[in-house]
Write an enzyme that holds these catalytic residues in place. Sequence first.
Site, PDB file in Angstrom:
ATOM      1  N   ASP A   1       0.852  -1.192   0.000  1.00 20.17           N
ATOM      2  CA  ASP A   1       0.000   0.000   0.000  1.00 20.17           C
ATOM      3  C   ASP A   1       0.880   1.232   0.000  1.00 20.17           C
ATOM      4  O   ASP A   1       1.953   1.249   0.598  1.00 20.17           O
ATOM      5  CB  ASP A   1      -0.990  -0.006   1.164  1.00 20.17           C
ATOM      6  CG  ASP A   1      -0.321   0.030   2.536  1.00 20.17           C
ATOM      7  OD1 ASP A   1      -0.057   1.133   3.043  1.00 20.17           O
ATOM      8  OD2 ASP A   1      -0.078  -1.058   3.103  1.00 20.17           O
TER       9      ASP A   1
ATOM     10  N   ASP B   1      -9.098   3.357   6.587  1.00 22.98           N
ATOM     11  CA  ASP B   1      -7.916   3.300   7.445  1.00 22.98           C
ATOM     12  C   ASP B   1      -8.267   3.863   8.817  1.00 22.98           C
ATOM     13  O   ASP B   1      -8.482   5.068   8.979  1.00 22.98           O
ATOM     14  CB  ASP B   1      -6.802   4.115   6.773  1.00 22.98           C
ATOM     15  CG  ASP B   1      -5.504   4.121   7.560  1.00 22.98           C
ATOM     16  OD1 ASP B   1      -5.458   3.580   8.677  1.00 22.98           O
ATOM     17  OD2 ASP B   1      -4.519   4.675   7.043  1.00 22.98           O
TER      18      ASP B   1
ATOM     19  N   GLU C   1      -6.806   4.147  12.580  1.00 22.36           N
ATOM     20  CA  GLU C   1      -5.608   3.971  13.394  1.00 22.36           C
ATOM     21  C   GLU C   1      -5.444   5.127  14.358  1.00 22.36           C
ATOM     22  O   GLU C   1      -6.208   6.098  14.344  1.00 22.36           O
ATOM     23  CB  GLU C   1      -4.380   3.836  12.507  1.00 22.36           C
ATOM     24  CG  GLU C   1      -4.148   5.002  11.566  1.00 22.36           C
ATOM     25  CD  GLU C   1      -2.914   4.780  10.690  1.00 22.36           C
ATOM     26  OE1 GLU C   1      -1.818   5.161  11.144  1.00 22.36           O
ATOM     27  OE2 GLU C   1      -3.056   4.227   9.587  1.00 22.36           O
TER      28      GLU C   1
END
Length: 251
Positions: free
Chosen positions: A49, A138, A140
Amino acid sequence: MRTALLTTLAAVTVTATLLTAPPPAHAAASVHGTGSATGAAAEQVPGMDVSRYQGTVDWQGAWANGARWAYVKATEGTTFQSPTFPEQFQGAGDAGLIRGAYHFARPDLSGATEQATHFVDHGGNWTADGRTLPPALDLEHNPYGPDACYGRGQSDMVSWIREFSDAVKARTGRAPALYTTSDWWTRCTGGDTGFGGTNPLWVARYATSPGTLPAGWSAHTFWQYADSGTFPGDQNWFNGSYDELKAFARG
């Protein structure tokens, strides 16, 4: 994908041969392992990625070294669009990689629907062509402040993620894959188990196995195991064979 995994990095010892050596391209880009829900898969397909930090990517070189799929950062929050996304996404596809787009979640900035709309409108769409991975979200540790959970309580965070997922699925026909760590998931959702049956898991753990998965998932779809190695960007495995990867892309 950012610095969220530094604590994990400090806690493990990376085995170099596993984490940096993909299978050769002539081996159908998959390798055989021991097979378990939390360990190495029976077959795994190497991938990567990238974001704007990688700039111009040598996609042909990545393919030659065994990469068969990639996620490319498209958006963040409600306004940011990666300036390298169009070139990177196109380049990955031209080289033969199955590719998809991901959105960096900013639950501190807005509601989830606004961010899902921004994402789908600027790269996060999906088509059942066998060459496009489902959108990915995503999730995080907050890199912009001290609160890992962006100032949201656990139930509020679960609602935000569900709203984003529902909005993306309504627009694209696919529920997004969720990128996260077990630590973040436990801390910020309270270990919610409601996504395991609807959203593919992209687990991040810089170690020799995916370890204990976030609550709700019995198996991972993708595993990010290092932030550097053979390919540009982060190093990943798909949990299955190359044929299964293509089938997963088709939906």
